[in-house]
Design an enzyme around this catalytic site. Structure first.
Site, short mmCIF file in Angstrom:
data_model
loop_
_atom_site.label_atom_id
_atom_site.label_comp_id
_atom_site.label_asym_id
_atom_site.label_seq_id
_atom_site.Cartn_x
_atom_site.Cartn_y
_atom_site.Cartn_z
N HIS A 135 0.84 -1.20 0.00
CA HIS A 135 0.00 0.00 0.00
C HIS A 135 0.88 1.25 0.00
O HIS A 135 1.67 1.45 0.91
CB HIS A 135 -0.91 0.02 1.23
CG HIS A 135 -2.05 -0.95 1.13
ND1 HIS A 135 -3.09 -0.95 2.01
CD2 HIS A 135 -2.30 -1.94 0.24
CE1 HIS A 135 -3.95 -1.91 1.67
NE2 HIS A 135 -3.47 -2.53 0.61
N TYR A 182 -8.98 5.22 7.83
CA TYR A 182 -9.10 5.60 9.23
C TYR A 182 -10.20 6.66 9.30
O TYR A 182 -10.06 7.73 8.72
CB TYR A 182 -7.79 6.22 9.74
CG TYR A 182 -6.66 5.21 9.95
CD1 TYR A 182 -6.44 4.66 11.20
CD2 TYR A 182 -5.81 4.84 8.91
CE1 TYR A 182 -5.40 3.76 11.41
CE2 TYR A 182 -4.77 3.93 9.12
CZ TYR A 182 -4.58 3.40 10.38
OH TYR A 182 -3.56 2.51 10.59
N PRO A 219 -3.20 0.32 19.12
CA PRO A 219 -3.06 -0.20 17.76
C PRO A 219 -3.18 0.81 16.63
O PRO A 219 -2.84 0.48 15.49
CB PRO A 219 -4.18 -1.25 17.66
CG PRO A 219 -5.18 -0.83 18.68
CD PRO A 219 -4.40 -0.18 19.78
N LYS A 255 1.88 -0.24 15.07
CA LYS A 255 3.32 -0.21 15.29
C LYS A 255 3.88 -1.36 16.13
O LYS A 255 5.10 -1.55 16.20
CB LYS A 255 3.70 1.12 15.98
CG LYS A 255 3.56 2.32 15.08
CD LYS A 255 4.54 2.24 13.94
CE LYS A 255 4.31 3.28 12.89
NZ LYS A 255 4.87 2.89 11.59
N TYR A 305 4.43 6.58 9.58
CA TYR A 305 3.60 5.41 9.25
C TYR A 305 4.40 4.34 8.51
O TYR A 305 4.30 3.15 8.82
CB TYR A 305 2.38 5.84 8.43
CG TYR A 305 1.25 4.84 8.48
CD1 TYR A 305 0.18 5.00 9.35
CD2 TYR A 305 1.27 3.70 7.67
CE1 TYR A 305 -0.84 4.07 9.42
CE2 TYR A 305 0.25 2.77 7.73
CZ TYR A 305 -0.80 2.96 8.60
OH TYR A 305 -1.80 2.03 8.67
#
Ligand code: APR
Ligand code: PHB
Length: 395
Positions: free
Chosen positions: A72, A205, A297, A301, A389
């Site tokens: 992704h 998200y 979560p 990570k 990220y």
């Protein structure tokens, strides 16, 4: 029994450590109290940072990951019913994350260790650790455990505590050595695994007035979705239809988009906390992964941080065995904690920005929306999210 490094726990931390040590010609034994099947089926997170993927590939355990993992190059943030994409490739110079379930990583590593003649013992009981404080230089650390009811002792040079948050290593340190830093969040995540093709190519998200929601996936056929819920939420109050209904509300978008539903294969509630102990070592005992720190979560990570720890530990142990020098071992905790705290900050920040907190008011809600607006309209802000990220550079 005798080995160089005794490793407790066959999660990502313990297995990656054993694998890296093997590549350095260092012998280890992994002791795990659960069954092989349990560890290989346990549903956990599934987002691998670029550095984690590179490490697994470079060390010869990335073949299936490369074939089956979903790469992704961005994620979506959804708020006010609009979707905003954060383009990792553009913002980080071509980096990405890979969707590949943690238990698949565990499977690949276990297979690799056993194929290389490595020792991974499942279903051991009553694990305890001894002589690891370095006070008696003539007696070596030992791990006592039972296998098929028989009491055994593994004598080693070093013990790696890779036994997760509920393990025995961290509580085995004498009182007064560790300082704990933690925050418990007033909510949990209700997660489902669903036989439904992901309704978005990349993760979503979602910030919503009824609470956070996340659309993730495990494969082109299996979705993984989460809802913010009460920390003590009883899963029995959540029949599948109600879960889908709530996901439909929280993930709803203005643009043409549809959340595809399907049979729920598995569901559960997890609490959320941030937790760190310092230092991550004592004598000849080294804590790594969830044994030393937990992140909420949001941002996925946990596994990646565990891998970053053991990478540092493997390098320090390799340096010791090849040169006799202990400076990298002495610096282990300090080296790890620099990354640990940056990742703690990022996970806390993502969590705070995206969830509804009971004790916050309308001011905070506006502030959260402003933060999301800033993040999705400023290249500098988006770049900060993106570089964290995909994973900060490894030491
Ligand atoms: N003896 C032997 N093994 C033990 C003991 C014990 N007393 N206590 C716990 N274990 C095992 C657990 O069964 C588990 O398999 O240690 C392992 C620890 O693995 P994880 O909990 O997966 O922790 P870690 O390897 O640090 O991985 C990091 O990232 O995605 C997050 O929390 C998630 O598991 C994940 C973590
Ligand atoms: C998951 O797919 O399980 C997942 C994805 C992203 C997160 C957390 C979990 O932030």
């Amino acid at each position: 029994m005798r080995t160089q490094v005794g490793i407790i726990g066959a999660g990502p931390a313990g297995l990656v450590l054993s694998h890296l040590l093997h590549l350095h010609g260092i012998e280890s034994v992994v002791l795990e109290n659960r069954s092989r099947q349990y560890v290989q089926e346990r549903v956990r997170a599934g987002v691998l940072e670029q550095g984690t993927v590179d490490l697994l590939k470079e060390t010869g355990v990335g073949e299936r990951l490369q074939r089956e993992g979903l790469v992704h190059y961005g994620v979506n943030l959804r708020f006010g019913r609009r979707t905003h994409r954060i383009d990792f490739a553009d913002l980080t110079g071509g980096k990405a994350v890979t969707i590949y379930a943690q238990h698949e990583v565990v499977k690949d590593l276990t297979d690799a260790r056993l194929a290389a003649g490595g020792q991974v013992h499942f279903e051991v009981a009553d694990t305890s650790i001894h002589n690891f404080d370095n006070s008696n230089r003539t007696s070596k650390p030992a791990i006592r455990f039972r296998k098929d009811g028989e009491p055994l002792e593994l004598v080693c040079d070093f013990v790696a505590g890779c036994d997760g948050y509920h393990g025995i290593c961290r509580p085995s340190l004498p009182e007064g050595i560790l300082t704990t830093f933690d925050r418990v969040y007033p909510f949990g995540w209700l997660g489902i695994l669903a036989e439904a093709p992901p309704s978005s190519e990349e993760l979503i998200y979602a910030y919503h007035e009824r609470g956070f929601a996340l659309l993730s996936m495990r494969s082109p056929h299996i979705g993984r979705l989460y809802l913010q819920c009460r920390p003590d939420e009883d899963i029995l109050n959540w029949p599948d239809a109600k879960i889908w209904q709530e996901l439909q509300v929280r993930l709803a978008a203005e643009e043409k988009w549809k959340l595809v539903e399907g049979p729920v294969l598995q569901k559960g509630v997890t609490g959320m906390r941030s937790f760190v102990v310092e230092p991550m070592q004592y004598g000849n005992l080294f804590l790594a992964g969830d044994a030393a720190h937990i992140v909420p979560p949001t941002g996925a990570k946990g596994l990646n941080l565990a891998v970053a720890d053991v990478r540092i530990l493997a390098r320090a142990l390799a340096d010791f065995y090849s040169t006799g020098r202990r400076d990298l071992l002495h610096a282990y905790s300090e080296t790890c904690l620099r990354r640990v705290w940056k990742v703690q900050r990022f996970s806390w920040w993502m969590t705070s920005m995206l969830h509804r907190f009971d004790n916050e008011n309308a001011f905070d809600h506006r502030r959260q929306l402003a933060e999301l607006d800033y993040l999705t309209s400023s290249r500098a802000a988006a770049q900060s999210l993106a570089e964290n990220y995909v994973g900060l550079p490894l030491e």
